[in-house]
Scaffold this motif. Structure first.
Motif, PDB file in Angstrom:
ATOM      1  N   ARG A   1     -86.937  -8.259  20.581  1.00  0.00           N
ATOM      2  CA  ARG A   1     -86.830  -7.538  21.848  1.00  0.00           C
ATOM      3  C   ARG A   1     -86.159  -6.173  21.637  1.00  0.00           C
ATOM      4  O   ARG A   1     -85.245  -6.038  20.851  1.00  0.00           O
ATOM      5  CB  ARG A   1     -86.013  -8.348  22.857  1.00  0.00           C
ATOM      6  N   GLY A   2     -86.604  -5.161  22.410  1.00  0.00           N
ATOM      7  CA  GLY A   2     -86.005  -3.816  22.356  1.00  0.00           C
ATOM      8  C   GLY A   2     -86.997  -2.835  21.750  1.00  0.00           C
ATOM      9  O   GLY A   2     -88.146  -3.193  21.543  1.00  0.00           O
ATOM     10  N   ILE A   3     -86.628  -1.587  21.492  1.00  0.00           N
ATOM     11  CA  ILE A   3     -85.288  -0.994  21.483  1.00  0.00           C
ATOM     12  C   ILE A   3     -85.074  -0.283  22.825  1.00  0.00           C
ATOM     13  O   ILE A   3     -85.825   0.639  23.156  1.00  0.00           O
ATOM     14  CB  ILE A   3     -85.164   0.001  20.316  1.00  0.00           C
ATOM     15  N   HIS A   4     -84.063  -0.712  23.592  1.00  0.00           N
ATOM     16  CA  HIS A   4     -83.794  -0.174  24.916  1.00  0.00           C
ATOM     17  C   HIS A   4     -82.400   0.450  24.948  1.00  0.00           C
ATOM     18  O   HIS A   4     -81.442  -0.153  24.476  1.00  0.00           O
ATOM     19  CB  HIS A   4     -83.862  -1.270  25.970  1.00  0.00           C
ATOM     20  N   ALA A   5     -82.306   1.656  25.527  1.00  0.00           N
ATOM     21  CA  ALA A   5     -81.006   2.303  25.735  1.00  0.00           C
ATOM     22  C   ALA A   5     -80.806   2.503  27.230  1.00  0.00           C
ATOM     23  O   ALA A   5     -81.703   2.989  27.918  1.00  0.00           O
ATOM     24  CB  ALA A   5     -80.943   3.644  25.020  1.00  0.00           C
ATOM     25  N   GLU A   6     -79.636   2.127  27.714  1.00  0.00           N
ATOM     26  CA  GLU A   6     -79.333   2.214  29.144  1.00  0.00           C
ATOM     27  C   GLU A   6     -78.085   3.065  29.374  1.00  0.00           C
ATOM     28  O   GLU A   6     -77.291   3.265  28.459  1.00  0.00           O
ATOM     29  CB  GLU A   6     -79.107   0.811  29.734  1.00  0.00           C
ATOM     30  N   PRO A   7     -77.889   3.542  30.597  1.00  0.00           N
ATOM     31  CA  PRO A   7     -76.719   4.376  30.902  1.00  0.00           C
ATOM     32  C   PRO A   7     -75.481   3.555  31.256  1.00  0.00           C
ATOM     33  O   PRO A   7     -74.813   3.811  32.272  1.00  0.00           O
ATOM     34  CB  PRO A   7     -77.201   5.217  32.088  1.00  0.00           C
ATOM     35  N   TRP A   8     -75.185   2.539  30.479  1.00  0.00           N
ATOM     36  CA  TRP A   8     -73.960   1.764  30.649  1.00  0.00           C
ATOM     37  C   TRP A   8     -73.577   1.156  29.311  1.00  0.00           C
ATOM     38  O   TRP A   8     -74.362   1.138  28.355  1.00  0.00           O
ATOM     39  CB  TRP A   8     -74.130   0.657  31.696  1.00  0.00           C
ATOM     40  N   ASP A   9     -72.354   0.685  29.207  1.00  0.00           N
ATOM     41  CA  ASP A   9     -71.871   0.040  27.981  1.00  0.00           C
ATOM     42  C   ASP A   9     -72.232  -1.438  28.023  1.00  0.00           C
ATOM     43  O   ASP A   9     -72.360  -2.038  29.093  1.00  0.00           O
ATOM     44  CB  ASP A   9     -70.350   0.200  27.860  1.00  0.00           C
ATOM     45  N   LYS A  10     -72.355  -2.023  26.852  1.00  0.00           N
ATOM     46  CA  LYS A  10     -72.826  -3.404  26.757  1.00  0.00           C
ATOM     47  C   LYS A  10     -72.006  -4.144  25.698  1.00  0.00           C
ATOM     48  O   LYS A  10     -71.780  -3.637  24.596  1.00  0.00           O
ATOM     49  CB  LYS A  10     -74.308  -3.392  26.372  1.00  0.00           C
ATOM     50  N   TRP A  11     -71.554  -5.345  26.049  1.00  0.00           N
ATOM     51  CA  TRP A  11     -70.815  -6.210  25.121  1.00  0.00           C
ATOM     52  C   TRP A  11     -71.742  -7.361  24.739  1.00  0.00           C
ATOM     53  O   TRP A  11     -72.077  -8.198  25.554  1.00  0.00           O
ATOM     54  CB  TRP A  11     -69.549  -6.726  25.790  1.00  0.00           C
ATOM     55  N   VAL A  12     -72.182  -7.368  23.484  1.00  0.00           N
ATOM     56  CA  VAL A  12     -73.228  -8.272  23.012  1.00  0.00           C
ATOM     57  C   VAL A  12     -72.633  -9.362  22.134  1.00  0.00           C
ATOM     58  O   VAL A  12     -71.818  -9.087  21.249  1.00  0.00           O
ATOM     59  CB  VAL A  12     -74.283  -7.482  22.209  1.00  0.00           C
ATOM     60  N   SER A  13     -73.057 -10.604  22.364  1.00  0.00           N
ATOM     61  CA  SER A  13     -72.679 -11.698  21.470  1.00  0.00           C
ATOM     62  C   SER A  13     -73.772 -12.757  21.532  1.00  0.00           C
ATOM     63  O   SER A  13     -74.742 -12.642  22.271  1.00  0.00           O
ATOM     64  CB  SER A  13     -71.322 -12.298  21.866  1.00  0.00           C
ATOM     65  N   VAL A  14     -73.603 -13.763  20.734  1.00  0.00           N
ATOM     66  CA  VAL A  14     -74.558 -14.870  20.670  1.00  0.00           C
ATOM     67  C   VAL A  14     -73.859 -16.140  21.120  1.00  0.00           C
ATOM     68  O   VAL A  14     -72.759 -16.450  20.650  1.00  0.00           O
ATOM     69  CB  VAL A  14     -75.118 -15.030  19.242  1.00  0.00           C
ATOM     70  N   ALA A  15     -74.486 -16.853  22.057  1.00  0.00           N
ATOM     71  CA  ALA A  15     -73.922 -18.127  22.507  1.00  0.00           C
ATOM     72  C   ALA A  15     -74.282 -19.262  21.559  1.00  0.00           C
ATOM     73  O   ALA A  15     -73.468 -20.142  21.286  1.00  0.00           O
ATOM     74  CB  ALA A  15     -74.406 -18.444  23.920  1.00  0.00           C
ATOM     75  N   THR A  16     -75.497 -19.220  21.066  1.00  0.00           N
ATOM     76  CA  THR A  16     -75.932 -20.224  20.089  1.00  0.00           C
ATOM     77  C   THR A  16     -77.070 -19.641  19.272  1.00  0.00           C
ATOM     78  O   THR A  16     -77.893 -18.872  19.780  1.00  0.00           O
ATOM     79  CB  THR A  16     -76.389 -21.520  20.794  1.00  0.00           C
ATOM     80  N   GLY A  17     -77.119 -19.976  17.994  1.00  0.00           N
ATOM     81  CA  GLY A  17     -78.143 -19.462  17.112  1.00  0.00           C
ATOM     82  C   GLY A  17     -77.675 -18.256  16.324  1.00  0.00           C
ATOM     83  O   GLY A  17     -76.479 -18.035  16.116  1.00  0.00           O
ATOM     84  N   LYS A  18     -78.624 -17.434  15.888  1.00  0.00           N
ATOM     85  CA  LYS A  18     -78.309 -16.254  15.075  1.00  0.00           C
ATOM     86  C   LYS A  18     -79.381 -15.208  15.302  1.00  0.00           C
ATOM     87  O   LYS A  18     -80.557 -15.524  15.493  1.00  0.00           O
ATOM     88  CB  LYS A  18     -78.240 -16.633  13.591  1.00  0.00           C
ATOM     89  N   ILE A  19     -78.973 -13.952  15.261  1.00  0.00           N
ATOM     90  CA  ILE A  19     -79.929 -12.859  15.409  1.00  0.00           C
ATOM     91  C   ILE A  19     -79.712 -11.808  14.323  1.00  0.00           C
ATOM     92  O   ILE A  19     -78.637 -11.712  13.711  1.00  0.00           O
ATOM     93  CB  ILE A  19     -79.810 -12.164  16.779  1.00  0.00           C
ATOM     94  N   PHE A  20     -80.755 -11.024  14.103  1.00  0.00           N
ATOM     95  CA  PHE A  20     -80.662  -9.758  13.385  1.00  0.00           C
ATOM     96  C   PHE A  20     -80.663  -8.678  14.449  1.00  0.00           C
ATOM     97  O   PHE A  20     -81.604  -8.571  15.242  1.00  0.00           O
ATOM     98  CB  PHE A  20     -81.852  -9.583  12.445  1.00  0.00           C
ATOM     99  N   GLY A  21     -79.574  -7.918  14.520  1.00  0.00           N
ATOM    100  CA  GLY A  21     -79.466  -6.881  15.546  1.00  0.00           C
ATOM    101  C   GLY A  21     -79.702  -5.502  14.965  1.00  0.00           C
ATOM    102  O   GLY A  21     -79.330  -5.222  13.814  1.00  0.00           O
ATOM    103  N   ALA A  22     -80.343  -4.639  15.763  1.00  0.00           N
ATOM    104  CA  ALA A  22     -80.576  -3.256  15.359  1.00  0.00           C
ATOM    105  C   ALA A  22     -80.188  -2.328  16.499  1.00  0.00           C
ATOM    106  O   ALA A  22     -80.539  -2.582  17.658  1.00  0.00           O
ATOM    107  CB  ALA A  22     -82.041  -3.048  14.996  1.00  0.00           C
ATOM    108  N   TRP A  23     -79.467  -1.262  16.169  1.00  0.00           N
ATOM    109  CA  TRP A  23     -79.013  -0.302  17.167  1.00  0.00           C
ATOM    110  C   TRP A  23     -79.373   1.098  16.697  1.00  0.00           C
ATOM    111  O   TRP A  23     -79.151   1.452  15.532  1.00  0.00           O
ATOM    112  CB  TRP A  23     -77.510  -0.430  17.394  1.00  0.00           C
TER     113      TRP A  23
END
Length: 470
Positions: free
Chosen positions: A67-89
């Motif tokens: 999913r992505g790549i989306h940029a929005e006009p607000w700050d975001k606190w990202v974490s994982v509740a379960t599982g694992k991801i590869f994140g790209a910013w």
């Protein structure tokens, strides 16, 4: 496997403001527990107090969901509740770091603070992955968004699972390449009193940059019931209140008292509420009139206020209100000189006409030129100096108004001895109507502002430059 036993720690990345946070996760045979966002601990660890207002969860069934790549006009606190991801910013903000990329893997023991305007994307590495994020604004169709194609060749993100084998929406596949992306601009700056002396000086500092707005009287009613919705305030990062009721003598009349309290206190209170609710830095210009002028030495920011008249009382009350805003700068100044009618221009005109004026000699202070006032405000904001009260005036020896008048006569080629000294009491003895009391000592201590790395010009040098300007 979730990484247990980490200590709360914050790390920077190649993208300014994008922070990686190790989270303590406590596990046993039953599962695990973590504090996903704990304001007190995390702010103490170095994270900004970004003020989340909404919590979102994205659940993903299959490995390779991207999913992505989306940029929005607000700050975001990202974490994982379960599982694992590869994140790209990817930094999609206007500026030198536009297009900068950072990638990492995230399990429940890691979180990322994504600043406004940085594109966010992820790919699941385990089935049944739940990706959770806090944001500090509500979604709006009127907000400014930006998007980047997941396969952009410039960003060249090394997706663990090739996009040809991943689960990707048609919408994400259709996003533009980096060369076609519209960068997200900085949060806006709003200057109230944009046509006044300080407002004009701030125009010289910021110019007509697209993210800076200047209002004049009537453009924004601070006492209107709909002020909280008059603008999309979350798009603003700074409000500079360079507007005020400054008719110190008229403020002593019943009508003037009402107007002074309405503009300098009621309006400022409404502005403070907007700033607090939307995480805006409020810059508020105050006055030496909050003091009674009886102190024998320069006034420090920490000195108790003792206003003598209505104007000073309203400015002191406004200061107290602004001090409740989490992000605030209160700029106390005196004897302000800028474009338009002012004491220096009046003395220069009298000198040209051969008038020998009577000028007060028992009030002392330093001239403050709006050029210095504007650059001081810019410095505090750009350097992210500690919030609070700052005295800002010209530097150098204190002078009386009569001393300043003599300097104007001398610098304009006229006889300074034409200026005659008079006491404040004598000057106003024959004046009709209410006269506001003036502080006799308006000298403000400048140690705090200079400790931030900015120093004002010497007032005499600035006066000479002002009078020689075309």
């Amino acid at each position: 496997m979730t990484d247990f036993g980490k200590v709360l720690a914050v790390s920077t990345t190649s993208i300014p403001g994008l922070l990686v946070v190790d989270l303590p996760v406590h596990g046993d045979s039953r599962g695990w527990f973590k504090e996903n966002w704990q304001r007190e601990k995390m702010v103490a660890a170095g994270l900004p107090d970004f003020g989340p207002v909404q919590n979102n969860v994205s659940f993903n069934d299959a490995v390779g969901t991207t999913r992505g790549i989306h940029a929005e006009p607000w700050d975001k606190w990202v974490s994982v509740a379960t599982g694992k991801i590869f994140g790209a910013w990817v930094d999609l903000r206007a500026g030198d770091t536009f297009g900068m990329v950072f990638t990492t893997e995230i399990d429940p023991s890691t979180a990322i603070l994504v600043p406004r305007g940085v594109g966010n994307a992820y790919q699941t590495l385990e089935a049944d992955t739940a990706y959770t994020y806090l944001v500090n604004d509500h979604w709006s169709p009127d907000a400014e968004y930006s998007f980047l194609n997941l396969a952009d060749e410039t960003a060249a993100i090394a997706w663990p699972i090739p996009l040809t084998d991943a689960e990707v929406s048609a919408k994400d596949l259709a996003h533009p390449r980096l060369a076609e992306v519209t960068p997200i601009g900085p949060r806006k700056i709003l200057v109230l009193g944009g046509a006044g002396q300080l407002g004009l000086a701030l125009r010289d500092v910021w110019g007509e940059a697209g993210h800076v707005e200047y209002t004049t009287r009537g453009m924004l009613d601070l006492r209107a019931d709909d002020l909280s919705t008059a603008r999309r305030w979350r798009d603003y990062g700074v409000i500079v209140n360079a507007a005020a009721y400054t008719a110190v003598d008229l403020a002593e009349t019943p009508e003037g008292r009402e107007e002074a309290w309405a503009a300098n206190v009621s309006g400022v209170s409404a502005l403070a509420r907007v700033a607090t609710e939307n995480g805006i830095t409020l810059v508020h210009v105050s006055s030496d009139y909050v003091f009674d002028g009886a102190k024998a030495t320069p006034y420090a920011e920490s000195d108790p206020v003792r206003p003598l008249g209505v104007y000073g009382q309203t400015k002191a009350a406004g200061d107290a209100v602004v001090a409740t805003v989490p992000r605030h700068y209160i700029i106390r100044t005196s004897w302000v000189i800028g474009e338009g009618r002012n004491f220096v221009r009046t003395m220069a005109s009298l000198a040209e006409r051969g008038v020998a004026p009577r000028v007060v000699s028992d009030q002392i202070g330093r001239l403050t030129f709006t050029q210095d006032l504007a650059t001081a405000i810019h410095h505090l904001l750009s350097s992210e100096a500690p919030y609070g009260i700052y005295n800002v005036t010209g530097a150098g020896e204190a002078q009386s108004w009569a001393d300043v008048a003599r300097a104007v006569y001398r610098l304009t080629g006229h006889d300074p001895d034409a200026v005659r000294d008079v006491s404040t009491a004598e000057y106003f003895a024959d004046q009709a109507g209410p006269i506001a009391p003036r502080p006799l000592n308006s000298v403000l201590d400048l140690h705090r502002i200079t400790s931030t790395g900015w120093s004002p010009r010497e007032a005499g040098t600035a006066l000479e430059s002002y009078l020689s300007a075309p």
